[in-house]
Design a protein around this motif. Sequence first.
Motif, PDB file in Angstrom:
ATOM      1  N   GLN A 111      -4.684  23.279  -0.655  1.00  0.00           N
ATOM      2  CA  GLN A 111      -3.854  24.433  -0.992  1.00  0.00           C
ATOM      3  C   GLN A 111      -3.839  24.629  -2.499  1.00  0.00           C
ATOM      4  O   GLN A 111      -4.277  23.757  -3.255  1.00  0.00           O
ATOM      5  N   ALA A 112      -3.355  25.794  -2.919  1.00  0.00           N
ATOM      6  CA  ALA A 112      -3.297  26.097  -4.344  1.00  0.00           C
ATOM      7  C   ALA A 112      -2.182  27.083  -4.602  1.00  0.00           C
ATOM      8  O   ALA A 112      -1.848  27.914  -3.748  1.00  0.00           O
ATOM      9  N   ASN A 113      -1.587  26.988  -5.779  1.00  0.00           N
ATOM     10  CA  ASN A 113      -0.648  28.005  -6.236  1.00  0.00           C
ATOM     11  C   ASN A 113      -1.412  29.301  -6.435  1.00  0.00           C
ATOM     12  O   ASN A 113      -2.545  29.300  -6.931  1.00  0.00           O
ATOM     13  N   ILE A 114      -0.816  30.414  -6.068  1.00  0.00           N
ATOM     14  CA  ILE A 114      -1.511  31.694  -6.115  1.00  0.00           C
ATOM     15  C   ILE A 114      -1.977  32.040  -7.532  1.00  0.00           C
ATOM     16  O   ILE A 114      -2.967  32.771  -7.710  1.00  0.00           O
ATOM     17  N   VAL A 115      -1.303  31.511  -8.555  1.00  0.00           N
ATOM     18  CA  VAL A 115      -1.704  31.817  -9.930  1.00  0.00           C
ATOM     19  C   VAL A 115      -2.791  30.879 -10.439  1.00  0.00           C
ATOM     20  O   VAL A 115      -3.320  31.082 -11.535  1.00  0.00           O
ATOM     21  N   ASN A 116      -3.122  29.844  -9.644  1.00  0.00           N
ATOM     22  CA  ASN A 116      -4.168  28.889 -10.034  1.00  0.00           C
ATOM     23  C   ASN A 116      -5.063  28.577  -8.832  1.00  0.00           C
ATOM     24  O   ASN A 116      -5.194  27.425  -8.429  1.00  0.00           O
ATOM     25  N   LEU A 117      -5.671  29.604  -8.286  1.00  0.00           N
ATOM     26  CA  LEU A 117      -6.487  29.400  -7.086  1.00  0.00           C
ATOM     27  C   LEU A 117      -7.703  28.519  -7.350  1.00  0.00           C
ATOM     28  O   LEU A 117      -8.256  27.933  -6.418  1.00  0.00           O
ATOM     29  N   ASN A 118      -8.102  28.415  -8.597  1.00  0.00           N
ATOM     30  CA  ASN A 118      -9.250  27.568  -8.930  1.00  0.00           C
ATOM     31  C   ASN A 118      -8.845  26.118  -9.162  1.00  0.00           C
ATOM     32  O   ASN A 118      -9.679  25.310  -9.587  1.00  0.00           O
ATOM     33  N   GLN A 119      -7.573  25.792  -8.890  1.00  0.00           N
ATOM     34  CA  GLN A 119      -7.104  24.409  -9.044  1.00  0.00           C
ATOM     35  C   GLN A 119      -6.434  23.933  -7.746  1.00  0.00           C
ATOM     36  O   GLN A 119      -5.237  23.655  -7.711  1.00  0.00           O
ATOM     37  N   PRO A 120      -7.183  23.846  -6.664  1.00  0.00           N
ATOM     38  CA  PRO A 120      -6.588  23.396  -5.392  1.00  0.00           C
ATOM     39  C   PRO A 120      -6.185  21.929  -5.454  1.00  0.00           C
ATOM     40  O   PRO A 120      -6.729  21.143  -6.241  1.00  0.00           O
ATOM     41  N   TYR A 121      -5.232  21.569  -4.616  1.00  0.00           N
ATOM     42  CA  TYR A 121      -4.734  20.195  -4.584  1.00  0.00           C
ATOM     43  C   TYR A 121      -4.400  19.808  -3.148  1.00  0.00           C
ATOM     44  O   TYR A 121      -4.537  20.593  -2.223  1.00  0.00           O
ATOM     45  N   ARG A 122      -3.969  18.578  -2.973  1.00  0.00           N
ATOM     46  CA  ARG A 122      -3.663  17.982  -1.665  1.00  0.00           C
ATOM     47  C   ARG A 122      -4.838  18.091  -0.682  1.00  0.00           C
ATOM     48  O   ARG A 122      -4.676  18.518   0.472  1.00  0.00           O
ATOM     49  N   PRO A 123      -6.040  17.698  -1.081  1.00  0.00           N
ATOM     50  CA  PRO A 123      -7.155  17.709  -0.134  1.00  0.00           C
ATOM     51  C   PRO A 123      -6.963  16.642   0.940  1.00  0.00           C
ATOM     52  O   PRO A 123      -6.591  15.506   0.639  1.00  0.00           O
ATOM     53  N   ARG A 124      -7.202  16.998   2.180  1.00  0.00           N
ATOM     54  CA  ARG A 124      -7.093  16.041   3.280  1.00  0.00           C
ATOM     55  C   ARG A 124      -7.929  16.554   4.446  1.00  0.00           C
ATOM     56  O   ARG A 124      -8.274  17.730   4.524  1.00  0.00           O
ATOM     57  N   PHE A 125      -8.228  15.639   5.352  1.00  0.00           N
ATOM     58  CA  PHE A 125      -8.931  15.982   6.578  1.00  0.00           C
ATOM     59  C   PHE A 125      -7.980  15.755   7.754  1.00  0.00           C
ATOM     60  O   PHE A 125      -7.227  14.778   7.779  1.00  0.00           O
ATOM     61  N   ILE A 126      -8.034  16.657   8.720  1.00  0.00           N
ATOM     62  CA  ILE A 126      -7.189  16.561   9.909  1.00  0.00           C
ATOM     63  C   ILE A 126      -8.095  16.496  11.126  1.00  0.00           C
ATOM     64  O   ILE A 126      -8.823  17.454  11.416  1.00  0.00           O
ATOM     65  N   GLN A 127      -8.067  15.377  11.807  1.00  0.00           N
ATOM     66  CA  GLN A 127      -8.835  15.224  13.039  1.00  0.00           C
ATOM     67  C   GLN A 127      -7.939  15.590  14.223  1.00  0.00           C
ATOM     68  O   GLN A 127      -6.914  14.951  14.460  1.00  0.00           O
ATOM     69  N   LEU A 128      -8.322  16.621  14.953  1.00  0.00           N
ATOM     70  CA  LEU A 128      -7.584  17.060  16.136  1.00  0.00           C
ATOM     71  C   LEU A 128      -8.277  16.510  17.367  1.00  0.00           C
ATOM     72  O   LEU A 128      -9.490  16.692  17.544  1.00  0.00           O
ATOM     73  N   ARG A 129      -7.518  15.836  18.230  1.00  0.00           N
ATOM     74  CA  ARG A 129      -8.130  15.178  19.381  1.00  0.00           C
ATOM     75  C   ARG A 129      -7.143  15.118  20.535  1.00  0.00           C
ATOM     76  O   ARG A 129      -5.935  15.315  20.356  1.00  0.00           O
ATOM     77  N   SER A 130      -7.668  14.840  21.716  1.00  0.00           N
ATOM     78  CA  SER A 130      -6.817  14.677  22.891  1.00  0.00           C
ATOM     79  C   SER A 130      -6.177  13.296  22.878  1.00  0.00           C
ATOM     80  O   SER A 130      -6.661  12.369  22.227  1.00  0.00           O
ATOM     81  N   SER A 131      -5.085  13.185  23.613  1.00  0.00           N
ATOM     82  CA  SER A 131      -4.341  11.930  23.693  1.00  0.00           C
ATOM     83  C   SER A 131      -4.202  11.520  25.153  1.00  0.00           C
ATOM     84  O   SER A 131      -4.214  12.362  26.056  1.00  0.00           O
ATOM     85  N   LEU A 132      -4.057  10.231  25.372  1.00  0.00           N
ATOM     86  CA  LEU A 132      -3.812   9.724  26.722  1.00  0.00           C
ATOM     87  C   LEU A 132      -2.330   9.721  27.071  1.00  0.00           C
ATOM     88  O   LEU A 132      -1.954   9.365  28.179  1.00  0.00           O
ATOM     89  N   ASN A 133      -1.488  10.110  26.127  1.00  0.00           N
ATOM     90  CA  ASN A 133      -0.047  10.153  26.342  1.00  0.00           C
ATOM     91  C   ASN A 133       0.316  11.477  27.022  1.00  0.00           C
ATOM     92  O   ASN A 133       0.185  12.541  26.406  1.00  0.00           O
ATOM     93  N   PRO A 134       0.772  11.460  28.270  1.00  0.00           N
ATOM     94  CA  PRO A 134       1.071  12.720  28.952  1.00  0.00           C
ATOM     95  C   PRO A 134       2.204  13.507  28.306  1.00  0.00           C
ATOM     96  O   PRO A 134       2.282  14.725  28.462  1.00  0.00           O
ATOM     97  N   GLU A 135       3.065  12.826  27.563  1.00  0.00           N
ATOM     98  CA  GLU A 135       4.163  13.525  26.888  1.00  0.00           C
ATOM     99  C   GLU A 135       3.665  14.322  25.687  1.00  0.00           C
ATOM    100  O   GLU A 135       4.207  15.368  25.356  1.00  0.00           O
ATOM    101  N   PHE A 136       2.618  13.801  25.037  1.00  0.00           N
ATOM    102  CA  PHE A 136       2.021  14.459  23.870  1.00  0.00           C
ATOM    103  C   PHE A 136       0.513  14.529  24.102  1.00  0.00           C
ATOM    104  O   PHE A 136      -0.216  13.615  23.711  1.00  0.00           O
ATOM    105  N   PRO A 137       0.021  15.585  24.737  1.00  0.00           N
ATOM    106  CA  PRO A 137      -1.384  15.621  25.163  1.00  0.00           C
ATOM    107  C   PRO A 137      -2.401  15.739  24.030  1.00  0.00           C
ATOM    108  O   PRO A 137      -3.584  15.496  24.237  1.00  0.00           O
ATOM    109  N   LEU A 138      -1.947  16.099  22.836  1.00  0.00           N
ATOM    110  CA  LEU A 138      -2.840  16.238  21.690  1.00  0.00           C
ATOM    111  C   LEU A 138      -2.276  15.455  20.510  1.00  0.00           C
ATOM    112  O   LEU A 138      -1.083  15.146  20.471  1.00  0.00           O
TER     113      LEU A 138
END
Length: 208
Positions: free
Chosen positions: A57-84
């Motif tokens: 993400q980036a502040n709108i006034v500094n779009l060329n300075q993004p921060y908080r880089p991270r990867f999010i892996q979305l996957r299925s779960s074996l927990n029937p209460e929380f399927p993802l």
Amino acid sequence: MVISPELRALAEYMAGEFNNQAQALADPVWYVHLHLWHRPVPFNLFPEPSLILFAEQANIVNLNQPYRPRFIQLRSSLNPEFPLEAQYYMPQNISQVQGAGQDPERLQHLTPEDLKLLPGCTLNITYQVLSPNHYRFKAIPPKDQICCFSYQNKTYQVELGFEATQDEFFSYDKGIDPTTGKPLWGAMLGPFQFQKQSCFASLLPNDL
């Protein structure tokens, strides 16, 4: 496990370019005007079927300075209460991927070794069916889980969470003081309310 229709819908909802302009204009004291990118990684880096997004993400006034880089892996779960579930990772080399929200070519040559697993940074995901093939997803941390990571010899604690629909992404992420447990930054008075500006769903891999 396979890529379920609900898992693909979640990834498609999240994949895109967002901003919270309306919220920032309505309440500028508490909500900075931010731009958020969720860029699909066009291939799977893990043995199990999953879909991976690069986020920054980036502040709108500094779009060329993004921060908080991270990867999010979305996957299925074996927990029937929380399927993802969502598992978070840090880039091993931030400079390698910084700016990939606007320059996705930076993601083309990733390997599993380029991602650093963040233990304790997992979210349980449920969904509500709003209408046929339309959902509202909610992601919350497991009870008593603490999400921490180290960067430049300093330890940070984060409380993660989000909600997603086809057109909106609400972020509940907060930075936490590890000593007092009090929030330091982020969604301190409620979620950051992002509206989708561009959709990147077509860039998600189809064959896994």
